[in-house]
Design a protein around this motif. Structure first.
Motif, PDB file in Angstrom:
ATOM      1  N   ALA A 168       9.542 -22.480  48.766  1.00  0.00           N
ATOM      2  CA  ALA A 168       9.513 -21.046  49.033  1.00  0.00           C
ATOM      3  C   ALA A 168      10.863 -20.594  49.569  1.00  0.00           C
ATOM      4  N   GLU A 169      11.296 -19.417  49.093  1.00  0.00           N
ATOM      5  CA  GLU A 169      12.543 -18.848  49.593  1.00  0.00           C
ATOM      6  C   GLU A 169      12.235 -18.020  50.834  1.00  0.00           C
ATOM      7  N   PHE A 194       0.731 -21.692  40.167  1.00  0.00           N
ATOM      8  CA  PHE A 194       0.101 -21.538  41.479  1.00  0.00           C
ATOM      9  C   PHE A 194       1.049 -20.719  42.346  1.00  0.00           C
ATOM     10  N   ALA A 195       0.496 -19.725  43.048  1.00  0.00           N
ATOM     11  CA  ALA A 195       1.344 -18.861  43.867  1.00  0.00           C
ATOM     12  C   ALA A 195       0.614 -18.427  45.127  1.00  0.00           C
ATOM     13  N   LYS A 240       5.765 -19.863  44.613  1.00  0.00           N
ATOM     14  CA  LYS A 240       5.322 -19.852  43.230  1.00  0.00           C
ATOM     15  C   LYS A 240       5.800 -21.124  42.547  1.00  0.00           C
ATOM     16  N   SER A 241       4.870 -21.819  41.903  1.00  0.00           N
ATOM     17  CA  SER A 241       5.191 -23.087  41.247  1.00  0.00           C
ATOM     18  C   SER A 241       5.744 -22.862  39.856  1.00  0.00           C
ATOM     19  N   ALA A 264       1.630 -31.755  35.864  1.00  0.00           N
ATOM     20  CA  ALA A 264       1.489 -31.469  37.290  1.00  0.00           C
ATOM     21  C   ALA A 264       2.751 -30.835  37.845  1.00  0.00           C
ATOM     22  N   THR A 265       2.596 -30.199  38.993  1.00  0.00           N
ATOM     23  CA  THR A 265       3.706 -29.654  39.745  1.00  0.00           C
ATOM     24  C   THR A 265       3.302 -29.585  41.209  1.00  0.00           C
ATOM     25  N   ALA A 266       4.198 -29.109  42.069  1.00  0.00           N
ATOM     26  CA  ALA A 266       3.897 -29.027  43.496  1.00  0.00           C
ATOM     27  C   ALA A 266       4.724 -27.921  44.139  1.00  0.00           C
ATOM     28  N   VAL A 267       4.232 -27.423  45.268  1.00  0.00           N
ATOM     29  CA  VAL A 267       4.982 -26.477  46.090  1.00  0.00           C
ATOM     30  C   VAL A 267       4.997 -26.980  47.523  1.00  0.00           C
TER      31      VAL A 267
END
Length: 462
Positions: free
Chosen positions: A23-24, A90-91, A98-99, A108-111
């Motif tokens: 996240a920024e 996903f957000a 936001k992914s 797959a991804t991650a945040v």
């Protein structure tokens, strides 16, 4: 920071994830801890006909769209696994999280972000239609005061409340008693708004008369109101559509009569300055003036109006949403809705039809600003009474019809195949702000109309 990044990338490599999205946010920088305080893993899937996130581990394991609870200040990692093969992301907008998008089963991804403020926040898939199809839930940070739907009255309008058809009766005198109120009501689960209403619903009641009727309007402004209110009916030929004689202070009643001179479906609204604020807050509705002999009979009739809310808080925020004059003047609504709440026509109220029946929708735009491109996904309007003119020949075989703010239309169509048909404004980004309704058609499928062996994609509304 390098150690933290190395840890995360090593973890993602081990579990098969891509690089996490950060996240920024000022607090998501050099001061983050080396190891996340809490990790959630969510799998995208289909459950009970809806697109959802399903928890893969921990105390929420197996839960659909789980409530994820974390301590304020915690570093949170959320892993997203694709379990259904469709494209997702996903957000959490309130944390600027936001992914990347993931497409294909098993991807797959991650945040990773710091939960640096207490409250209840919405997470969702931002792809068009996916939130409407069920992909959203709550992240609860700290121990915020719970604000649930039960705390606020439901002011959304039941679309089945369309008034009594006039049939073949003669013209007569008709009286409507209206009360203008200002009341905090439910906007969505956990969120409320101070609505201004006619008769405690948004939109106000649908009034139904016959051409030639003498219509008496008695408008009382609640003693508990803080503002002057009035009513302007587009069906009225007279000063201000009635607004010039109904500027009522709190506790006062104003009355007038008019003759319903022209058939049609007309919007009414408050016309007290600033008019746009009164309208956006919920003060709109419709009056149907039926032609002599009435409308042709149909099996189902529904009353649907589109509205906009301009709030200081972003869409998805919890708690009381506060009016923003700047956003109103810039025409940048945070929330859009059918019949007064984010889920009035998708969860609170039911719209149904059986195969072989004819549905009529009285559709209007309260606004106050945006034009609607009204569309029902998976259906074709057999007849559209353009601009709500009931004396002109209807358009036939129409996919999408334009309705201006303060305008209306009447559409009719036969329901010929079972399924869930989604009502939208075809400016489809607005669906992500709450502008979605569902018409459920029950009955047997006809393979001559539609046939497939493929799995149904519920995000598309079919």
């Amino acid at each position: 920071m390098r150690t933290f990044l190395l840890y995360i990338f090593t973890f993602c490599t081990l579990v098969g994830l891509g690089a996490p999205a950060f996240a920024e946010h000022p607090d998501n920088s050099a001061d983050v801890k080396y190891v996340p305080d809490v990790v959630f893993t969510l799998r995208t899937d289909i459950a009970d006909g809806k697109l959802v996130y399903i928890s893969e581990a921990g105390p929420t394991k197996g839960q659909v769209n789980p409530e994820m609870r974390v301590a304020e200040g915690a570093v949170v990692q959320i892993n997203i696994l694709n379990g259904d093969g469709a494209l997702h992301d996903f957000a959490i907008p309130e944390f600027d999280v936001k992914s990347d998008q993931i497409g294909g089963k098993g991807s797959a991804t991650a945040v990773v972000f710091r939960a640096n403020k207490s409250g209840t926040f919405e997470y969702l898939c931002t792809l068009p239609g996916h939130k409407a199809a069920g992909m959203f839930g709550k992240l609860i940070v700290g121990d915020p005061q719970e604000t649930t739907a039960s705390n606020f009255p439901d002011l959304s309008k039941n679309p089945s409340e369309v008034g009594e058809p006039v049939g073949k009766r003669e013209a007569k005198e008709v009286t409507f008693d209206l009360e203008t109120t200002e009341v905090e009501g439910r906007l969505s689960d956990g969120a409320s708004y101070k609505f201004w209403t006619f008769n405690n619903t948004v939109p106000g009641p649908m009034m139904r008369v016959r051409v030639g009727d003498t219509v008496n309007i008695n408008m009382k402004n609640s003693i508990e109101s803080a503002h002057i209110h009035s009513i302007d009916l587009h069906a009225v030929t007279g000063p201000g559509g009635g607004a010039a004689v109904t500027q009522a202070a709190p506790g006062h009643t104003k009355s007038f009569s008019f003759k319903a001179m022209a058939p049609g479906l007309y919007v009414y609204h408050c016309a007290t300055p600033m008019v746009a604020q009164h309208i956006t807050n919920g003060m709109y509705g419709m009056i149907l003036v039926e032609p002599e002999g009435g409308l042709s009979p149909v099996d189902r009739e529904y009353y649907v109006m589109q509205g906009e809310l301009y709030t200081a808080q972003r869409h998805g925020s919890s708690g009381l949403q506060e009016f923003s004059l700047d956003k109103l003047l810039d025409e940048r609504p945070e929330h859009m809705m059918f019949n007064g709440s984010m889920d009035a026509l998708s969860a609170t109220h039911t719209m149904e039809s059986d195969v072989g029946e004819t549905v009529r929708i009285f559709f209007g735009v309260g606004g106050p600003n945006l034009v609607s491109s009204f569309h029902v996904i998976g259906e074709i309007f057999d007849r559209v009474y353009d601009q709500a003119s009931l004396t002109s020949p209807p358009l036939t075989d129409v996919q999408t019809t334009l309705v201006p703010p303060g305008g209306a239309t009447m559409v009719e169509f036969d329901t010929e195949y079972p399924g869930k048909y989604i009502l939208v404004d075809h400016a489809l980004s607005r669906a992500e702000k709450g502008l979605v309704g569902i018409l459920t058609v029950n009955g047997d499928a006809d393979a001559e109309i539609f046939e497939t062996e493929e799995a149904v994609d519920h995000a598309s509304g079919h």
